[in-house]
Design a protein around this motif. Sequence first.
Motif, PDB file in Angstrom:
ATOM      1  N   VAL A 108       0.837  -1.198   0.000  1.00 50.17           N
ATOM      2  CA  VAL A 108       0.000   0.000   0.000  1.00 50.17           C
ATOM      3  C   VAL A 108       0.877   1.255   0.000  1.00 50.17           C
ATOM      4  CG1 VAL A 108      -1.622   1.323   1.425  1.00 50.17           C
ATOM      5  CG2 VAL A 108      -2.010  -1.092   1.044  1.00 50.17           C
ATOM      6  N   LYS A 109       1.961   1.234   0.757  1.00 50.29           N
ATOM      7  CA  LYS A 109       2.859   2.390   0.803  1.00 50.29           C
ATOM      8  C   LYS A 109       3.524   2.618  -0.551  1.00 50.29           C
ATOM      9  CE  LYS A 109       6.762   4.364   3.254  1.00 50.29           C
ATOM     10  NZ  LYS A 109       7.777   4.164   4.269  1.00 50.29           N
ATOM     11  N   GLU A 110       3.984   1.536  -1.194  1.00 52.07           N
ATOM     12  CA  GLU A 110       4.613   1.667  -2.510  1.00 52.07           C
ATOM     13  C   GLU A 110       3.622   2.212  -3.528  1.00 52.07           C
ATOM     14  OE1 GLU A 110       6.150  -2.213  -3.358  1.00 52.07           O
ATOM     15  OE2 GLU A 110       7.872  -1.979  -2.023  1.00 52.07           O
ATOM     16  N   GLU A 111       2.381   1.741  -3.456  1.00 56.14           N
ATOM     17  CA  GLU A 111       1.331   2.226  -4.354  1.00 56.14           C
ATOM     18  C   GLU A 111       1.099   3.725  -4.143  1.00 56.14           C
ATOM     19  OE1 GLU A 111      -2.996   0.781  -4.373  1.00 56.14           O
ATOM     20  OE2 GLU A 111      -1.842  -0.901  -5.182  1.00 56.14           O
ATOM     21  N   ALA A 112       1.081   4.158  -2.889  1.00 54.19           N
ATOM     22  CA  ALA A 112       0.886   5.574  -2.570  1.00 54.19           C
ATOM     23  C   ALA A 112       2.058   6.402  -3.078  1.00 54.19           C
ATOM     24  CB  ALA A 112       0.713   5.747  -1.072  1.00 54.19           C
ATOM     25  N   GLN A 113       3.281   5.873  -2.981  1.00 55.76           N
ATOM     26  CA  GLN A 113       4.442   6.603  -3.479  1.00 55.76           C
ATOM     27  C   GLN A 113       4.395   6.752  -4.997  1.00 55.76           C
ATOM     28  OE1 GLN A 113       7.535   4.194  -1.726  1.00 55.76           O
ATOM     29  NE2 GLN A 113       7.837   5.624  -0.021  1.00 55.76           N
ATOM     30  N   GLN A 114       3.957   5.707  -5.700  1.00 61.43           N
ATOM     31  CA  GLN A 114       3.821   5.793  -7.154  1.00 61.43           C
ATOM     32  C   GLN A 114       2.771   6.837  -7.536  1.00 61.43           C
ATOM     33  OE1 GLN A 114       2.882   1.799  -8.327  1.00 61.43           O
ATOM     34  NE2 GLN A 114       5.003   1.074  -8.159  1.00 61.43           N
ATOM     35  N   LEU A 115       1.664   6.831  -6.814  1.00 59.81           N
ATOM     36  CA  LEU A 115       0.601   7.803  -7.076  1.00 59.81           C
ATOM     37  C   LEU A 115       1.088   9.220  -6.790  1.00 59.81           C
ATOM     38  CD1 LEU A 115      -2.308   7.748  -8.051  1.00 59.81           C
ATOM     39  CD2 LEU A 115      -3.044   7.616  -5.678  1.00 59.81           C
ATOM     40  N   ALA A 116       1.890   9.394  -5.749  1.00 61.75           N
ATOM     41  CA  ALA A 116       2.433  10.713  -5.411  1.00 61.75           C
ATOM     42  C   ALA A 116       3.345  11.223  -6.523  1.00 61.75           C
ATOM     43  CB  ALA A 116       3.189  10.648  -4.093  1.00 61.75           C
ATOM     44  N   THR A 117       4.181  10.352  -7.082  1.00 58.47           N
ATOM     45  CA  THR A 117       5.056  10.796  -8.174  1.00 58.47           C
ATOM     46  C   THR A 117       4.236  11.164  -9.408  1.00 58.47           C
ATOM     47  OG1 THR A 117       5.457   8.480  -8.773  1.00 58.47           O
ATOM     48  CG2 THR A 117       7.145   9.588  -7.456  1.00 58.47           C
ATOM     49  N   ILE A 118       3.145  10.438  -9.660  1.00 62.60           N
ATOM     50  CA  ILE A 118       2.267  10.782 -10.791  1.00 62.60           C
ATOM     51  C   ILE A 118       1.672  12.171 -10.588  1.00 62.60           C
ATOM     52  CG2 ILE A 118       0.064  10.235 -11.903  1.00 62.60           C
ATOM     53  CD1 ILE A 118       0.761   7.249 -11.468  1.00 62.60           C
ATOM     54  N   PHE A 119       1.156  12.436  -9.389  1.00 63.72           N
ATOM     55  CA  PHE A 119       0.537  13.729  -9.108  1.00 63.72           C
ATOM     56  C   PHE A 119       1.550  14.869  -9.195  1.00 63.72           C
ATOM     57  CE2 PHE A 119      -2.950  11.615  -6.411  1.00 63.72           C
ATOM     58  CZ  PHE A 119      -3.809  11.573  -7.497  1.00 63.72           C
ATOM     59  N   GLU A 120       2.766  14.628  -8.715  1.00 63.41           N
ATOM     60  CA  GLU A 120       3.766  15.693  -8.688  1.00 63.41           C
ATOM     61  C   GLU A 120       4.382  15.959 -10.058  1.00 63.41           C
ATOM     62  OE1 GLU A 120       6.369  14.437  -5.541  1.00 63.41           O
ATOM     63  OE2 GLU A 120       4.969  15.093  -3.991  1.00 63.41           O
ATOM     64  N   THR A 121       4.394  14.970 -10.959  1.00 66.12           N
ATOM     65  CA  THR A 121       4.986  15.163 -12.282  1.00 66.12           C
ATOM     66  C   THR A 121       3.992  15.701 -13.301  1.00 66.12           C
ATOM     67  OG1 THR A 121       4.574  12.842 -12.833  1.00 66.12           O
ATOM     68  CG2 THR A 121       6.748  13.395 -11.952  1.00 66.12           C
ATOM     69  N   VAL A 122       2.720  15.735 -12.976  1.00 61.38           N
ATOM     70  CA  VAL A 122       1.702  16.226 -13.916  1.00 61.38           C
ATOM     71  C   VAL A 122       1.912  17.698 -14.216  1.00 61.38           C
ATOM     72  CG1 VAL A 122      -0.756  16.782 -14.085  1.00 61.38           C
ATOM     73  CG2 VAL A 122      -0.042  14.517 -13.429  1.00 61.38           C
ATOM     74  N   GLY A 123       2.384  18.428 -13.277  1.00 63.61           N
ATOM     75  CA  GLY A 123       2.488  19.876 -13.439  1.00 63.61           C
ATOM     76  C   GLY A 123       1.367  20.514 -12.644  1.00 63.61           C
ATOM     77  N   ALA A 124       0.963  21.691 -13.058  1.00 63.01           N
ATOM     78  CA  ALA A 124      -0.057  22.422 -12.308  1.00 63.01           C
ATOM     79  C   ALA A 124      -1.441  22.103 -12.862  1.00 63.01           C
ATOM     80  CB  ALA A 124       0.212  23.910 -12.379  1.00 63.01           C
ATOM     81  N   PHE A 125      -2.383  21.902 -11.960  1.00 63.97           N
ATOM     82  CA  PHE A 125      -3.780  21.745 -12.354  1.00 63.97           C
ATOM     83  C   PHE A 125      -4.369  23.146 -12.512  1.00 63.97           C
ATOM     84  CE2 PHE A 125      -2.964  17.753 -10.049  1.00 63.97           C
ATOM     85  CZ  PHE A 125      -3.382  16.847 -10.994  1.00 63.97           C
ATOM     86  N   LYS A 126      -5.152  23.342 -13.583  1.00 63.05           N
ATOM     87  CA  LYS A 126      -5.716  24.668 -13.850  1.00 63.05           C
ATOM     88  C   LYS A 126      -7.150  24.730 -13.342  1.00 63.05           C
ATOM     89  CE  LYS A 126      -2.795  25.607 -17.759  1.00 63.05           C
ATOM     90  NZ  LYS A 126      -2.179  24.485 -18.353  1.00 63.05           N
ATOM     91  N   VAL A 127      -7.438  25.793 -12.605  1.00 61.06           N
ATOM     92  CA  VAL A 127      -8.778  25.995 -12.052  1.00 61.06           C
ATOM     93  C   VAL A 127      -9.298  27.334 -12.555  1.00 61.06           C
ATOM     94  CG1 VAL A 127     -10.144  26.200  -9.951  1.00 61.06           C
ATOM     95  CG2 VAL A 127      -8.129  24.732  -9.966  1.00 61.06           C
ATOM     96  N   LYS A 128     -10.451  27.315 -13.242  1.00 65.84           N
ATOM     97  CA  LYS A 128     -11.075  28.543 -13.734  1.00 65.84           C
ATOM     98  C   LYS A 128     -12.158  28.982 -12.767  1.00 65.84           C
ATOM     99  CE  LYS A 128     -10.616  27.261 -18.577  1.00 65.84           C
ATOM    100  NZ  LYS A 128     -11.347  26.963 -19.816  1.00 65.84           N
ATOM    101  N   ARG A 129     -12.172  30.288 -12.484  1.00 66.37           N
ATOM    102  CA  ARG A 129     -13.212  30.872 -11.640  1.00 66.37           C
ATOM    103  C   ARG A 129     -13.631  32.209 -12.243  1.00 66.37           C
ATOM    104  NH1 ARG A 129     -14.567  26.776  -9.816  1.00 66.37           N
ATOM    105  NH2 ARG A 129     -14.213  26.018  -7.755  1.00 66.37           N
ATOM    106  N   LYS A 130     -14.829  32.613 -11.941  1.00 64.10           N
ATOM    107  CA  LYS A 130     -15.324  33.915 -12.377  1.00 64.10           C
ATOM    108  C   LYS A 130     -14.567  34.985 -11.594  1.00 64.10           C
ATOM    109  CE  LYS A 130     -19.594  36.412 -13.100  1.00 64.10           C
ATOM    110  NZ  LYS A 130     -21.024  36.448 -12.899  1.00 64.10           N
TER     111      LYS A 130
END
Length: 195
Positions: A108-130
């Motif tokens: 479970v820890k290894e899976e979480a570490q893999q998921l963390a690297t995926i999230f961190e390498t994606v770049g910035a998530f863009k959020v649009k607001r009025k």
Amino acid sequence: MASTAALSWSSSSWFQSLGGRINSEVSKISEKGVAMAVVAQKKAKKTRKIILKDDIPELGKKGQLLDVKAGFYRNYLLPMGKAQIVTPVLLKEIRMEEERIEAEKKRVKEEAQQLATIFETVGAFKVKRKGGKGKQIFGTVTAQDLVDIIKAQLQRDVDKRIVSLPEIRETGEYIAELKLHPEVTARVRLNVYAN
């Protein structure tokens, strides 16, 4: 009946004569300077090695190995079904179960570490607001907004309870933390801009 009384009288006189002889022998030994040591055996402590099946206040947690008095085990723990005597077979099963649990935790820890690297390498998530005045935006960016963006971009389901966001009320770049595991935290960037 008379013979019993005579017997008891004669036995008591026998003890009296024996007592006098014992006292004289003890005094002779003490005169010679020989010391006698009287050793009494301790009462054997009767304990049982058990494993708890349930949490018991004041005693221990489920799965804990303990030594308890035999009477406590026999009269309380066994009838209530709260404990079991430890056997070599049971110890082996416990050891195998602990190894399986450790392997599962590691996976479970290894899976979480893999998921963390995926999230961190994606770049910035863009959020649009009025947008409002200046850098102000209407409303705030919430954890649910971030979860929806991750679902749309990465096709990953994330629980919003693990998302930690600063208060976002204006445009700019922010850092959000995703607590994927007690030992693994992913930091993702958010770009908030007004449309």
